[in-house]
Design a protein around this motif. Structure first.
Motif, PDB file in Angstrom:
ATOM      1  N   VAL A  66      -5.572  12.094  25.482  1.00 43.15           N
ATOM      2  CA  VAL A  66      -6.469  11.262  24.690  1.00 43.15           C
ATOM      3  C   VAL A  66      -7.035  10.129  25.543  1.00 43.15           C
ATOM      4  O   VAL A  66      -6.294   9.450  26.248  1.00 43.15           O
ATOM      5  N   THR A  67      -8.340   9.958  25.488  1.00 39.18           N
ATOM      6  CA  THR A  67      -9.015   8.899  26.234  1.00 39.18           C
ATOM      7  C   THR A  67      -9.944   8.133  25.288  1.00 39.18           C
ATOM      8  O   THR A  67     -10.692   8.743  24.523  1.00 39.18           O
ATOM      9  N   PHE A  68      -9.828   6.814  25.275  1.00 36.95           N
ATOM     10  CA  PHE A  68     -10.811   5.994  24.553  1.00 36.95           C
ATOM     11  C   PHE A  68     -10.704   4.555  25.024  1.00 36.95           C
ATOM     12  O   PHE A  68      -9.745   4.186  25.709  1.00 36.95           O
ATOM     13  N   ASN A  69     -11.687   3.750  24.675  1.00 40.05           N
ATOM     14  CA  ASN A  69     -11.675   2.327  25.007  1.00 40.05           C
ATOM     15  C   ASN A  69     -11.705   1.509  23.734  1.00 40.05           C
ATOM     16  O   ASN A  69     -12.238   1.945  22.724  1.00 40.05           O
ATOM     17  N   VAL A  70     -11.138   0.308  23.807  1.00 38.27           N
ATOM     18  CA  VAL A  70     -11.294  -0.638  22.712  1.00 38.27           C
ATOM     19  C   VAL A  70     -12.035  -1.838  23.283  1.00 38.27           C
ATOM     20  O   VAL A  70     -11.572  -2.453  24.244  1.00 38.27           O
ATOM     21  N   ASP A  71     -13.181  -2.162  22.713  1.00 37.47           N
ATOM     22  CA  ASP A  71     -13.976  -3.265  23.245  1.00 37.47           C
ATOM     23  C   ASP A  71     -13.498  -4.594  22.687  1.00 37.47           C
ATOM     24  O   ASP A  71     -12.938  -4.660  21.591  1.00 37.47           O
ATOM     25  N   ARG A  72     -13.755  -5.616  23.459  1.00 34.51           N
ATOM     26  CA  ARG A  72     -13.322  -6.953  23.071  1.00 34.51           C
ATOM     27  C   ARG A  72     -13.961  -7.363  21.738  1.00 34.51           C
ATOM     28  O   ARG A  72     -15.163  -7.247  21.561  1.00 34.51           O
ATOM     29  N   GLY A  73     -13.141  -7.812  20.808  1.00 36.08           N
ATOM     30  CA  GLY A  73     -13.644  -8.363  19.556  1.00 36.08           C
ATOM     31  C   GLY A  73     -14.019  -7.354  18.485  1.00 36.08           C
ATOM     32  O   GLY A  73     -14.456  -7.725  17.410  1.00 36.08           O
ATOM     33  N   GLU A  74     -13.830  -6.077  18.743  1.00 36.78           N
ATOM     34  CA  GLU A  74     -14.211  -5.092  17.721  1.00 36.78           C
ATOM     35  C   GLU A  74     -13.015  -4.662  16.878  1.00 36.78           C
ATOM     36  O   GLU A  74     -11.872  -4.975  17.193  1.00 36.78           O
ATOM     37  N   ILE A  75     -13.323  -3.982  15.800  1.00 39.03           N
ATOM     38  CA  ILE A  75     -12.276  -3.312  15.034  1.00 39.03           C
ATOM     39  C   ILE A  75     -12.434  -1.813  15.272  1.00 39.03           C
ATOM     40  O   ILE A  75     -13.464  -1.232  14.953  1.00 39.03           O
ATOM     41  N   LEU A  76     -11.409  -1.226  15.871  1.00 40.72           N
ATOM     42  CA  LEU A  76     -11.434   0.204  16.120  1.00 40.72           C
ATOM     43  C   LEU A  76     -10.424   0.867  15.188  1.00 40.72           C
ATOM     44  O   LEU A  76      -9.263   0.484  15.178  1.00 40.72           O
ATOM     45  N   ALA A  77     -10.888   1.830  14.420  1.00 41.86           N
ATOM     46  CA  ALA A  77      -9.966   2.529  13.521  1.00 41.86           C
ATOM     47  C   ALA A  77      -9.592   3.872  14.122  1.00 41.86           C
ATOM     48  O   ALA A  77     -10.425   4.542  14.733  1.00 41.86           O
ATOM     49  N   ILE A  78      -8.322   4.232  13.982  1.00 48.17           N
ATOM     50  CA  ILE A  78      -7.872   5.551  14.413  1.00 48.17           C
ATOM     51  C   ILE A  78      -7.486   6.307  13.153  1.00 48.17           C
ATOM     52  O   ILE A  78      -6.641   5.851  12.383  1.00 48.17           O
ATOM     53  N   ILE A  79      -8.149   7.427  12.928  1.00 54.35           N
ATOM     54  CA  ILE A  79      -7.861   8.186  11.719  1.00 54.35           C
ATOM     55  C   ILE A  79      -7.480   9.608  12.079  1.00 54.35           C
ATOM     56  O   ILE A  79      -7.647  10.037  13.222  1.00 54.35           O
ATOM     57  N   GLY A  80      -6.957  10.308  11.107  1.00 52.77           N
ATOM     58  CA  GLY A  80      -6.553  11.686  11.320  1.00 52.77           C
ATOM     59  C   GLY A  80      -5.505  12.054  10.294  1.00 52.77           C
ATOM     60  O   GLY A  80      -4.864  11.174   9.735  1.00 52.77           O
ATOM     61  N   PRO A  81      -5.358  13.355  10.060  1.00 56.69           N
ATOM     62  CA  PRO A  81      -4.370  13.774   9.064  1.00 56.69           C
ATOM     63  C   PRO A  81      -2.940  13.418   9.494  1.00 56.69           C
ATOM     64  O   PRO A  81      -2.710  13.047  10.634  1.00 56.69           O
ATOM     65  N   ASN A  82      -1.996  13.527   8.570  1.00 60.85           N
ATOM     66  CA  ASN A  82      -0.598  13.259   8.903  1.00 60.85           C
ATOM     67  C   ASN A  82      -0.155  14.129  10.063  1.00 60.85           C
ATOM     68  O   ASN A  82      -0.483  15.304  10.131  1.00 60.85           O
ATOM     69  N   GLY A  83       0.586  13.549  10.974  1.00 59.52           N
ATOM     70  CA  GLY A  83       1.079  14.308  12.108  1.00 59.52           C
ATOM     71  C   GLY A  83       0.049  14.506  13.197  1.00 59.52           C
ATOM     72  O   GLY A  83       0.231  15.310  14.102  1.00 59.52           O
ATOM     73  N   ALA A  84      -1.068  13.758  13.122  1.00 60.25           N
ATOM     74  CA  ALA A  84      -2.114  13.908  14.134  1.00 60.25           C
ATOM     75  C   ALA A  84      -1.754  13.186  15.421  1.00 60.25           C
ATOM     76  O   ALA A  84      -2.425  13.333  16.431  1.00 60.25           O
ATOM     77  N   GLY A  85      -0.711  12.365  15.375  1.00 62.83           N
ATOM     78  CA  GLY A  85      -0.290  11.660  16.592  1.00 62.83           C
ATOM     79  C   GLY A  85      -0.709  10.208  16.635  1.00 62.83           C
ATOM     80  O   GLY A  85      -0.635   9.570  17.682  1.00 62.83           O
ATOM     81  N   LYS A  86      -1.150   9.668  15.493  1.00 59.74           N
ATOM     82  CA  LYS A  86      -1.642   8.286  15.473  1.00 59.74           C
ATOM     83  C   LYS A  86      -0.534   7.283  15.800  1.00 59.74           C
ATOM     84  O   LYS A  86      -0.703   6.418  16.666  1.00 59.74           O
ATOM     85  N   SER A  87       0.588   7.420  15.093  1.00 59.02           N
ATOM     86  CA  SER A  87       1.675   6.469  15.328  1.00 59.02           C
ATOM     87  C   SER A  87       2.268   6.635  16.727  1.00 59.02           C
ATOM     88  O   SER A  87       2.620   5.656  17.378  1.00 59.02           O
TER      89      SER A  87
END
Lengths: 287, 255, 337
Positions: B22-43
């Motif tokens: 998994v590759t992504f960036n979080v920019d300064r000052g933004e709200i980035l949401a991570i979504i996906g079904p249960n067991g998608a690996g979010k936690s």
């Protein structure tokens, strides 16, 4: 060379005891997550029950052994119910302290009834066998054989029978098992009964070789914990392998380095292992 | 440069791939949401970024600095704090104590200064008091300062958990289902709080199941599915992305 | 809150008053000796309280560290060193050994730490029992000199009593400062929720190490005082029966309070004294009590007193119609900060 083989034999004999006792402990500690610190003391009680049955009622070795197993299985159920069940959802430390209360009661109780001095159980098989230059007493050989039989039987029980698989199910997922209609309380009782019953068998097998005394359980209980941790919590093969390894370490360390310090090796090994791998030798990473 | 960069992050558990490349960036000052079904690996992803789990491979950078594999407390000190999915607090202590613990990493008084009540100890105490009052005000719980955690409502506990994470003046905060188990009105309160956090200049990374809330809050969304990154983009892009609709939104968003 | 602050002050005042008057009240030499032992064990229990009660790590090697302090002071003073130098040195050695043992064992959680420390306690007993050249083996060390200031020797019961009392007050002072501070909050955060503490930037491992070292310093100090006042020590000085006793004092009195350990260390031996006629059965009661307390009264006597006080206070407040808390900067000193 003879000395070496002799030490190996003694190590295997010691290891057989350790393996059985650790096996019982890994069931309650690793599977039920109860740090039954009184396990060694229940083992001690098992030896005394056999002693009592033999000396007071003149029973033979084997009937005494079966009575001891039965009585201790019952005792295990009682201990689980009175000492641990009320603390099930509390921090581990509380169960540990409760366990200390239980072992004080057990040890003092035995002292009050049978006195603080050591006793000897008559040896039913005093003969010796000569093999490869080693002298093996029949009782020691028997202990090893009985231990192996018990380990195999226990494996079959857990893998092949309904109550055995229920124990495994609870171990893997308590809530899931409850949803499946498994009575967790009953499984806890059953596991305890098996654990203390097997300990009583081991204690009775060992009793004719060494003396029995109220203090015999404390050290063994600690060693059983060491083995369970070394072998990985709840791992049955780990407990067996760990038991034999510890027996060999002690026999060889005691024979070649220093008999006075033989117990230090076991405890030292634990501290060392924890330093390298805090979750135990076969411990797994948790998600 | 982005505040937080996640590069090719992978985590395997004994044959099971929880997070896969998994590759992504979080920019300064933004709200980035991570979504996906249960067991998608979010936690698991959060656990990897916050140092609770060590990645099998891949890297995490905070302001260009490699923080992969650091201990959780080091990562927190460097500026990433988090909340947990099941609300966890110091439930034997009072609200103010919880916040003080959250700020503890910004204070330096150790054993000796505590014993002798040195100047540093006094300064630390003043600083901590000020910060605790500030955060109490921020999360709107000033009147609860001396209450024990066990007497708080579900919603208050969620607020406090966010407050504990905020107390240490983080650069970014990871919120794992901040409204899980709450009723709608309570959810709105938390949503307002998250907006306030953004307004205060703190970057927010958010795991959330409630879609309308995500669409309202998020500047950008990353979608995970079976440990893989499925899509990334603005709420508008995500809600029209066919792959996402197929895998995930199709069932819940429409409904 | 101001009330709690006052209560702490009260506690010290009562303790001091009792301390000053006790030698006047108690004339029985035997009971007086018990009181001196209770003072020493109060120090040991208070230090166990730091690592177990406040930091949540069940160290069962506590008697081992007590033994290290005892043998340290015994050996050094017999070799001619002054008690006043030997005591801090032995306490420091105890803390240092604690550090070395803590390095591998404090990385583990829950039962692992309890078992590992128990093992270490056993190792210490075995080493003390077998290292005959140094420790005198199972006969132990005899004829340890008493503490002296100039030509004054602490040989009378009264002087020994006040000596130990002074050390207890020192221990209490350190514990009080530690517990009512940010450092104390760090300890409690580890006890309460280690993963969360770690996630908000607290180095939980270092926190545990500090707590363990301070606890072992004072355990060693208690042992050193014991050795010097009793004059003889043996491997049983370090036996885990001592740890179990302190555990009972701590839990009975109330873990994670400052008064509890002292209360327990005085009340329990006294209780046992009155139950003397029960002989061996006393220990069985001991075990039963431990189980009952941990199941039904996990916060001990002090916990009971506190909740009673809380109940009275809330009732009083309700009557006055002032149930609301008001935040003021000065009022914040209630718990820790």
């Amino acid at each position: 060379m003879d000395l070496f083989l002799q030490q190996i034999f003694n190590g295997v004999m010691l290891g057989s005891t350790y393996a059985i006792v650790a096996l019982g402990l890994t069931l309650v500690f690793g599977i039920l997550h109860i740090p039954n610190f009184a396990h060694g003391h229940l083992y001690m009680l098992g030896a005394y029950v056999s002693f009592f049955a033999m000396t007071r009622y003149g029973l033979g070795f084997w009937p005494a052994l079966f009575i001891s197993v039965f009585v201790l299985a019952l005792a295990g159920v009682v201990v689980e119910f009175l000492v641990y069940r009320p603390l099930r959802d509390q921090p581990h430390i509380n169960s540990f302290i409760s366990a200390i209360g239980a072992l004080i009661i057990l040890e003092t109780g035995v002292v009050v009834i049978w006195g603080p001095q050591a006793h000897r159980i008559p040896n039913p098989y005093p003969g010796t066998i000569e093999l490869l230059g080693m002298t093996m007493t029949q009782q020691r050989l028997l202990l090893i054989i009985v231990a192996i039989i018990m380990i195999v039987l226990l494996q079959i029980f857990i893998k092949k029978t309904t109550p055995g698989t229920a124990i495994e199910a609870v171990a893997q997922n308590r809530e899931g098992a409850m949803l499946m209609g498994i009575n967790v309380n009953r499984i806890s009782s059953l596991t305890f009964a098996i654990s203390t019953g097997t300990a009583a068998a081991a204690a009775t097998m060992v009793a004719p070789i060494f003396m029995i005394s109220p203090a015999m359980g404390a050290l063994l209980g600690m060693k059983a914990f060491i083995i369970v941790i070394l072998g990985g919590l709840g791992s049955i093969p780990g407990a067996i392998v760990g038991g034999y390894i510890l027996g060999l370490i002690e026999a060889l360390g005691g024979g070649y380095i220093s008999a006075d310090y033989k117990d230090v090796f076991a405890f030292g090994a634990l501290l060392l292992i924890l330093a390298i791998k805090p979750t135990g030798l076969f411990g797994r990473e948790v998600a | 440069m982005s505040l937080l960069q996640v590069e090719n992050l992978t985590k395997r558990f004994e044959g099971l791939v929880a997070v896969n490349d998994v590759t992504f960036n979080v920019d300064r000052g933004e709200i980035l949401a991570i979504i996906g079904p249960n067991g998608a690996g979010k936690s698991s992803l959060f656990n990897l970024v916050s140092g609770i789990l060590r990645p099998t491979s891949g890297r995490v950078f905070l302001e260009g600095q490699d923080i992969t594999g650091l201990k959780p407390h080091r990562i927190a000190q460097m500026g990433i704090t988090r909340t947990f999915q099941t609300t966890t607090l110091f439930n034997q202590l009072r609200v103010a104590d919880n916040l003080a613990i959250g700020y503890r990493m910004r204070t330096a008084s150790g054993f000796w200064s505590t014993i002798f009540h040195t100047r540093r100890w006094k300064e630390d105490r003043e600083k901590t008091m000020a910060r605790v009052l500030e955060v109490l005000d921020f999360i709107g719980m000033t009147d609860k300062a001396f209450d024990f955690v066990s007497t708080l409502s579900q919603e208050e506990q969620k607020r406090l958990a966010i407050g504990v994470a905020l107390a240490g003046e983080p650069k970014a905060i990871l919120l794992d289902e901040p409204t899980g188990g709450l009723i709608q009105e309570d959810t709105d309160g938390i949503t307002q709080l998250i907006k306030k956090i953004k307004a205060a200049g703190i970057t927010v990374c958010l795991i959330e199941h409630k879609m309308n809330m995500v669409m309202d809050l998020a500047d950008r969304i990353v979608v995970l599915n079976y440990g893989n990154k499925l899509a990334e983009g603005t709420p508008g892009e995500i809600s029209t992305n066919p792959a996402v609709i197929e895998a995930y939104l199709g069932r819940e968003y429409v409904a | 809150m101001a009330v709690k602050f006052l209560r702490e002050k009260w506690f010290y005042l009562v303790l001091l008053l009792a301390a000053v008057t006790l030698p006047l009240v108690v004339t029985d030499r035997y009971i007086f000796q018990l009181a001196i032992m209770s003072l020493i064990f109060s120090i040991a229990t208070l230090s166990l309280n730091l690592i177990l009660g406040y930091t949540g790590q069940a160290s069962l090697a506590h008697a081992g560290f007590f033994g290290i302090g005892a043998y340290g002071v015994g050996l050094m003073t017999k070799a001619g060193l002054s008690f006043w130098l030997a005591l801090p040195l032995a306490s420091f050695i105890s803390a240092l050994v604690g550090f070395l043992i803590g390095l591998p064992t404090l990385r583990t959680r829950g039962s692992y730490f309890a078992i590992a420390t128990l093992c270490f306690g056993v190792i210490i007993s075995i080493v003390i029992g077998n290292w005959v050249e140094l420790t005198g083996g199972h006969t132990g060390l005899l004829g340890i000199p008493r503490p002296k200031i100039g030509s004054f020797e602490f040989s009378s019961q009264i002087s020994q009593y006040y000596l130990v009392l002074a050390f207890l007050l020192l221990t209490l002072f350190v514990m009080h400062r530690l517990v009512h501070s940010l450092q104390g909050l760090s300890f409690m955060s580890v006890r309460n929720n280690e993963p969360l503490a770690e996630a908000v930037g607290i180095n939980t491992f270092a926190t545990k190490i500090i707590s363990f070292m301070v606890a072992n310093f004072f355990a060693g100090m208690a042992g050193g005082i014991y050795a010097s006042l009793i004059g003889s020590i043996s491997p049983s000085t370090a036996s885990f029966n001592h740890t179990f006793n302190w555990l009972v004092y701590l839990l009975l009195g109330g873990a994670a309070t400052l008064a509890g350990p002292i209360l327990g260390a005085f009340a329990f031996p006294l209780l046992m004294e009155y139950l003397q006629f029960l002989e061996d059965y006393r220990l069985i009661i001991f075990g039963v009590l431990l189980i009952i307390v941990i199941i039904y009264f996990p916060r001990g006597l002090m916990g009971g007193i506190e909740s009673l006080q809380h109940r009275i206070k809330t009732r009083y407040r309700l009557r006055k119609g002032d149930g609301k808390n008001v935040v003021t900067a000065s009022g914040k000193s209630h718990q820790a900060v």
